[in-house]
Design a protein around this motif. Structure first.
Motif, mmCIF file in Angstrom:
data_model
loop_
_atom_site.group_PDB
_atom_site.id
_atom_site.type_symbol
_atom_site.label_atom_id
_atom_site.label_comp_id
_atom_site.label_asym_id
_atom_site.label_seq_id
_atom_site.Cartn_x
_atom_site.Cartn_y
_atom_site.Cartn_z
ATOM 1 N N ASP A 95 11.862 15.641 3.589
ATOM 2 C CA ASP A 95 11.980 14.829 2.380
ATOM 3 C C ASP A 95 12.255 13.364 2.683
ATOM 4 O OD1 ASP A 95 11.514 16.976 0.607
ATOM 5 O OD2 ASP A 95 13.585 17.634 0.857
ATOM 6 N N ASP A 96 12.369 12.988 3.960
ATOM 7 C CA ASP A 96 12.556 11.580 4.323
ATOM 8 C C ASP A 96 11.322 10.791 3.900
ATOM 9 O OD1 ASP A 96 15.011 12.111 5.398
ATOM 10 O OD2 ASP A 96 14.357 11.991 7.488
ATOM 11 N N VAL A 97 11.562 9.620 3.359
ATOM 12 C CA VAL A 97 10.484 8.780 2.839
ATOM 13 C C VAL A 97 10.183 7.677 3.827
ATOM 14 C CG1 VAL A 97 9.826 7.221 0.973
ATOM 15 C CG2 VAL A 97 11.110 9.295 0.468
ATOM 16 N N GLY A 98 8.896 7.467 4.093
ATOM 17 C CA GLY A 98 8.462 6.397 4.977
ATOM 18 C C GLY A 98 8.094 5.162 4.178
ATOM 19 N N ARG A 99 8.180 4.031 4.800
ATOM 20 C CA ARG A 99 7.813 2.772 4.142
ATOM 21 C C ARG A 99 6.811 2.036 5.026
ATOM 22 N NH1 ARG A 99 9.819 3.675 -0.456
ATOM 23 N NH2 ARG A 99 12.039 3.847 -0.714
ATOM 24 N N HIS A 100 5.731 1.577 4.424
ATOM 25 C CA HIS A 100 4.735 0.795 5.153
ATOM 26 C C HIS A 100 4.131 -0.201 4.177
ATOM 27 C CE1 HIS A 100 1.035 -0.256 7.226
ATOM 28 N NE2 HIS A 100 1.659 0.113 8.330
ATOM 29 N N PRO A 101 4.048 -1.463 4.570
ATOM 30 C CA PRO A 101 3.526 -2.475 3.645
ATOM 31 C C PRO A 101 2.068 -2.240 3.240
ATOM 32 C CG PRO A 101 3.938 -3.430 5.819
ATOM 33 C CD PRO A 101 4.462 -2.035 5.844
ATOM 34 N N GLY A 102 1.292 -1.536 4.048
ATOM 35 C CA GLY A 102 -0.099 -1.266 3.717
ATOM 36 C C GLY A 102 -0.290 -0.130 2.733
ATOM 37 N N ASN A 103 0.735 0.671 2.507
ATOM 38 C CA ASN A 103 0.664 1.804 1.593
ATOM 39 C C ASN A 103 1.035 1.316 0.203
ATOM 40 O OD1 ASN A 103 0.793 4.212 0.230
ATOM 41 N ND2 ASN A 103 2.160 5.210 1.670
ATOM 42 N N ARG A 104 0.109 1.420 -0.755
ATOM 43 C CA ARG A 104 0.365 0.899 -2.099
ATOM 44 C C ARG A 104 1.543 1.579 -2.776
ATOM 45 N NH1 ARG A 104 -4.947 2.091 -4.357
ATOM 46 N NH2 ARG A 104 -5.649 2.486 -2.259
ATOM 47 N N SER A 105 1.641 2.898 -2.655
ATOM 48 C CA SER A 105 2.763 3.582 -3.309
ATOM 49 C C SER A 105 4.048 3.378 -2.516
ATOM 50 C CB SER A 105 2.474 5.071 -3.475
ATOM 51 O OG SER A 105 2.358 5.694 -2.207
ATOM 52 N N GLY A 106 3.929 3.311 -1.194
ATOM 53 C CA GLY A 106 5.078 3.003 -0.356
ATOM 54 C C GLY A 106 6.162 4.054 -0.308
ATOM 55 N N ASN A 107 5.872 5.253 -0.767
ATOM 56 C CA ASN A 107 6.941 6.250 -0.764
ATOM 57 C C ASN A 107 6.439 7.652 -0.417
ATOM 58 O OD1 ASN A 107 5.541 6.667 -3.085
ATOM 59 N ND2 ASN A 107 7.276 6.618 -4.455
ATOM 60 N N ALA A 108 5.674 7.770 0.634
ATOM 61 C CA ALA A 108 5.205 9.083 1.078
ATOM 62 C C ALA A 108 6.283 9.739 1.929
ATOM 63 C CB ALA A 108 3.923 8.933 1.883
ATOM 64 N N ASN A 109 6.584 11.002 1.621
ATOM 65 C CA ASN A 109 7.586 11.690 2.438
ATOM 66 C C ASN A 109 6.913 12.353 3.636
ATOM 67 O OD1 ASN A 109 6.505 14.119 1.499
ATOM 68 N ND2 ASN A 109 8.090 14.397 -0.042
ATOM 69 N N LEU A 110 7.732 12.778 4.586
ATOM 70 C CA LEU A 110 7.219 13.360 5.826
ATOM 71 C C LEU A 110 6.401 14.618 5.544
ATOM 72 C CD1 LEU A 110 7.055 13.298 8.880
ATOM 73 C CD2 LEU A 110 9.244 14.497 8.966
ATOM 74 N N ARG A 111 6.793 15.394 4.560
ATOM 75 C CA ARG A 111 6.049 16.610 4.196
ATOM 76 C C ARG A 111 4.616 16.252 3.817
ATOM 77 N NH1 ARG A 111 9.430 18.473 0.889
ATOM 78 N NH2 ARG A 111 10.185 20.218 2.084
ATOM 79 N N TRP A 112 4.426 15.241 2.961
ATOM 80 C CA TRP A 112 3.091 14.811 2.550
ATOM 81 C C TRP A 112 2.295 14.307 3.751
ATOM 82 C CZ3 TRP A 112 0.223 10.432 2.912
ATOM 83 C CH2 TRP A 112 -0.955 10.397 2.168
ATOM 84 N N MET A 113 2.942 13.527 4.606
ATOM 85 C CA MET A 113 2.256 12.977 5.785
ATOM 86 C C MET A 113 1.737 14.078 6.694
ATOM 87 S SD MET A 113 4.629 9.824 6.905
ATOM 88 C CE MET A 113 5.615 9.019 5.670
ATOM 89 N N LEU A 114 2.553 15.103 6.935
ATOM 90 C CA LEU A 114 2.137 16.193 7.822
ATOM 91 C C LEU A 114 1.019 17.027 7.204
ATOM 92 C CD1 LEU A 114 5.594 17.309 9.235
ATOM 93 C CD2 LEU A 114 3.802 16.024 10.418
#
Length: 51
Positions: free
Chosen positions: A7-26
């Motif tokens: 459930d940890d959320v990542g932040r990246h300036p290139g991501n418009r929503s900016g709030n993808a969690n590790l579960r979604w990324m995997l």
């Protein structure tokens, strides 16, 4: 990844929503890897996959 929560959320300036969690990324990583493997298989044997 072993020390992080799914459930940890990542932040990246290139991501418009900016709030993808590790579960979604995997899950996204597994889906994309499967798609690319299917494309390579189609190129090798010429047979169409599911999509």
């Amino acid at each position: 990844m072993a020390a992080a929560s799914l459930d940890d959320v990542g932040r990246h300036p290139g991501n418009r929503s900016g709030n993808a969690n590790l579960r979604w990324m995997l899950i996204h990583l597994v889906e994309e890897t499967g798609r690319h493997a299917d494309i390579v298989r189609e190129l090798l044997d010429g047979a169409k996959g599911y999509y």
